[in-house]
Enzyme design. Sequence first.
Site, short mmCIF file in Angstrom:
data_model
loop_
_atom_site.label_atom_id
_atom_site.label_comp_id
_atom_site.label_asym_id
_atom_site.label_seq_id
_atom_site.Cartn_x
_atom_site.Cartn_y
_atom_site.Cartn_z
N HIS A 106 0.82 -1.21 0.00
CA HIS A 106 0.00 0.00 0.00
C HIS A 106 0.86 1.27 0.00
O HIS A 106 0.38 2.34 0.38
CB HIS A 106 -0.96 0.01 1.21
N GLY A 172 -2.10 -9.09 12.62
CA GLY A 172 -2.72 -7.79 12.90
C GLY A 172 -3.44 -7.17 11.73
O GLY A 172 -3.36 -5.95 11.53
N ALA A 216 0.23 -8.25 19.49
CA ALA A 216 1.36 -8.60 18.62
C ALA A 216 2.69 -8.58 19.37
O ALA A 216 3.55 -9.44 19.15
CB ALA A 216 1.41 -7.63 17.44
P1 OAD Z 1 -7.60 -2.71 10.38
O1 OAD Z 1 -7.71 -1.49 11.22
O2 OAD Z 1 -8.71 -3.01 9.45
O3 OAD Z 1 -7.43 -3.97 11.35
C1 OAD Z 1 -6.51 -3.96 12.39
C2 OAD Z 1 -6.39 -5.37 12.92
O4 OAD Z 1 -5.37 -5.37 13.90
C3 OAD Z 1 -7.65 -5.92 13.60
O5 OAD Z 1 -7.89 -7.24 13.12
C4 OAD Z 1 -7.31 -5.91 15.08
O6 OAD Z 1 -7.92 -6.99 15.79
C5 OAD Z 1 -5.80 -6.10 15.03
N1 OAD Z 1 -5.09 -5.53 16.19
C6 OAD Z 1 -5.32 -4.36 16.84
N2 OAD Z 1 -4.44 -4.18 17.81
C7 OAD Z 1 -3.60 -5.25 17.78
C8 OAD Z 1 -2.46 -5.67 18.55
N3 OAD Z 1 -1.99 -4.92 19.54
N4 OAD Z 1 -1.88 -6.84 18.24
C9 OAD Z 1 -2.35 -7.61 17.23
N5 OAD Z 1 -3.40 -7.28 16.46
C10 OAD Z 1 -4.02 -6.11 16.74
O7 OAD Z 1 -6.19 -2.64 9.64
P2 OAD Z 1 -5.69 -3.45 8.36
O8 OAD Z 1 -6.28 -4.80 8.30
O9 OAD Z 1 -4.22 -3.32 8.32
O10 OAD Z 1 -5.51 0.61 3.40
O11 OAD Z 1 -6.29 -2.56 7.21
C11 OAD Z 1 -6.02 -2.89 5.88
C12 OAD Z 1 -6.04 -1.65 5.03
O12 OAD Z 1 -7.24 -0.92 5.26
C13 OAD Z 1 -4.96 -0.63 5.37
O13 OAD Z 1 -3.72 -0.90 4.77
C14 OAD Z 1 -5.54 0.65 4.84
C15 OAD Z 1 -6.92 0.48 5.40
O14 OAD Z 1 -7.93 1.18 4.82
C16 OAD Z 1 -5.50 1.76 2.69
O15 OAD Z 1 -5.48 2.87 3.21
C17 OAD Z 1 -5.50 1.54 1.20
#
Ligand code: OAD
Length: 229
Positions: A106, A172, A216
């Site tokens: 990204h 995560g 994490a």
């Molecule tokens: P999300 O915000 O959708 O999801 C975050 C994930 O991290 C969730 O599944 C949480 O349960 C987990 N999480 C939170 N705190 C944590 C911790 N301390 N340890 C382990 N896990 C934890 O973020 P992404 O899946 O990365 O794209 O989002 C994907 C994409 O959506 C991003 O790259 C961005 C966003 O819109 C763009 O901007 C194009």
Amino acid sequence: MGHIVILTGAGLSAESGLGTFRDKEGLWTRYDIDEVATPQGFARNPGLVHEFYNARRANCRQAQPNPAHIALADLQHFAADRVTLITQNVDDLLERAGASDVIHMHGHLTGALCAACEHRWTAPDTMSIADACPSCGQHSTRPDVVWFGEIPYHMDKIDTALATADLFVAIGTSGNVYPAAGFVQDASARGARTLELNLAHSAITPLFDETRLGPASKIVPKWVAEIQQ
Ligand code: OAD
């Protein structure tokens, strides 16, 4: 240990103080995706989009890698040719923990891109609509990040990695954004075992062979220590 392909998401950097997107109080509960993370939003109000990413860049500068970033960088040093690190994150915390060749699907906050001629350069701390492209001189500079509706970077390289994965690990990430959310199925269909490390169950938990829950900073170093034995 075979070839390990690791996909990371915002949860990897959450304990470094960088916000996730979809959790309670996540960035997408406070900002409108259409306004700050689409080419159409940038065309409507580039100043607002620069403001959003300038704030992300400032957060990122203040943040430090946490034990999960450090463990993944250590794993890469332990078995460089057998570990592929793919991230959806636009921060540079894996690199600052010592990792190299991280596939930023990204894009990244440290990059600037000219929307007119596609020239790329290092982003200043603060970007603005007044910035001219150092190559063509046009005033259409943008952060080098992938927005909704755009094709993620390095998909060929990722596909090649998934095709040879013996183990696919997602860390995560909520499994809401494609194509990344589909990597578990791609890897699984090609014979890889699949493991999810997350604070909570994700939208795609049922697709993994195994899920381990926890922060994490705890579960990633534990898993890395296990496979290095
Ligand atoms: P999300 O915000 O959708 O999801 C975050 C994930 O991290 C969730 O599944 C949480 O349960 C987990 N999480 C939170 N705190 C944590 C911790 N301390 N340890 C382990 N896990 C934890 O973020 P992404 O899946 O990365 O794209 O989002 C994907 C994409 O959506 C991003 O790259 C961005 C966003 O819109 C763009 O901007 C194009």
